[in-house]
Design a protein around this motif. Structure first.
Motif, short mmCIF file in Angstrom:
data_model
loop_
_atom_site.label_atom_id
_atom_site.label_comp_id
_atom_site.label_asym_id
_atom_site.label_seq_id
_atom_site.Cartn_x
_atom_site.Cartn_y
_atom_site.Cartn_z
N MET A 1 0.81 -1.23 0.00
CA MET A 1 0.00 0.00 0.00
C MET A 1 0.84 1.28 0.00
O MET A 1 0.32 2.36 -0.24
CB MET A 1 -0.96 0.00 1.20
N GLY B 1 3.22 3.74 -4.61
CA GLY B 1 2.29 4.51 -3.79
C GLY B 1 2.49 6.00 -3.85
O GLY B 1 1.76 6.76 -3.22
N GLY C 1 -2.81 -3.75 -1.63
CA GLY C 1 -2.57 -2.64 -2.56
C GLY C 1 -2.01 -3.16 -3.86
O GLY C 1 -2.54 -4.09 -4.46
N HIS C 2 -0.90 -2.51 -4.31
CA HIS C 2 -0.21 -2.96 -5.52
C HIS C 2 0.66 -4.16 -5.15
O HIS C 2 1.77 -4.01 -4.65
CB HIS C 2 0.65 -1.83 -6.10
#
Length: 274
Positions: free
Chosen positions: A45, A109, A251-252
């Motif tokens: 994240m 991010g 997240g990613h």
């Protein structure tokens, strides 16, 4: 056994940086050594904190490895500061192997991973030593000073970058607004070029793709591949890593470094002269 090196930051989440590089080296059967430029507290994240290493200790790590190992190829990732870049460049000037530079500037991010004053040191001290540079579009814009909006801009920016002493630049096209294809254009200092086109994969799990791609180039160079062969093989490596996500984190998420060996079907990478 072919020995390679990564000089980069540590990613506590394991998806990028030193961790991604060493995983890539291992999958490609190259022996990975490392120099840590900074510790980061991060996950999929974002980056919560950065604790840089001192330039003197970066030098100590590099010299310690070089005194004992025959390093065949090396990559740099997150270098963080002008002082670290200048230290790394001074030592690399005395070495004789191929150097891959991934000009890491911004995390997925949005956190800055390169101090602003370090851009000048990157341009003047490190790029003249580069065998290959692997910028994404935002990084290429910073290095070249050219706003990249269309294909013609990519060639203009690449020529400016090559004039800085880089032997080869891989202009990664993932940030351009082509929803169907991702096209990377590779420019050499002798004026030749080629393109690598792959299907754009709709996924958020792309953390560490730049690190992984440049590490794969480094591993293949260390194993004796030509520069063009290494770049194309690395494209296949990262394409499989993206196409078969691990679905980790909120997240990613990280790419899948196991995929190159586990999914040996032909992935769709079209290579053609530009």
């Amino acid at each position: 056994m072919d020995v390679v090196m990564t000089i980069a930051g540590s990613d506590s989440g394991g998806g990028a940086g030193i961790q991604a590089d060493l995983k890539t080296f291992q999958e490609l059967k190259a022996f990975g050594t490392s120099v840590i430029t900074a510790l980061t507290a991060q996950n999929t994240m974002g980056v919560d904190g950065i604790f840089p290493t001192t330039p003197d200790f970066v030098a100590q790590q590099m010299n310690s490895v070089f005194q004992d190992f025959d390093v065949k190829a090396l990559k740099t990732g997150m270098l963080f500061s002008a002082e670290i870049i200048e230290t790394v460049a001074a030592i690399l000037k005395e070495q004789d192997f191929q150097i891959v530079i991934d000009p890491v500037m911004i995390a997925k991010g949005g956190a800055s991973l390169l101090q602003q004053e370090a851009v000048v040191a990157l341009n003047t001290k490190l790029l003249p030593l580069a065998t290959v540079l692997t910028p994404n579009i935002p990084e290429a814009e910073v290095i070249s000073g050219v706003a990249i909006r269309k294909e013609e801009d990519i060639e203009i920016a690449a020529k400016i970058i090559l004039e800085k002493g880089v032997q080869c630049v891989v202009m990664k096209g993932g940030h351009l607004e082509d929803l169907q294809q991702a096209t990377d254009t590779v420019f050499f200092s002798d004026g030749t070029s080629f393109k690598m086109q792959s299907k754009r994969i709709q996924t958020k799990h792309t953390h560490g793709t730049g690190c992984t791609f440049s590490a794969a180039i480094t591993a293949f160079l260390g194993k004796g591949y030509s520069l063009q062969e290494a770049i194309i093989a690395a494209k296949h490596f990262v394409q499989r890593a993206i196409a078969h996500p691990l679905n980790l984190g909120h997240g990613h998420g990280p790419t899948n470094h196991f995929a190159y060996q586990e999914h040996k079907e032909t992935d769709e990478v079209l290579v053609y002269e530009s």
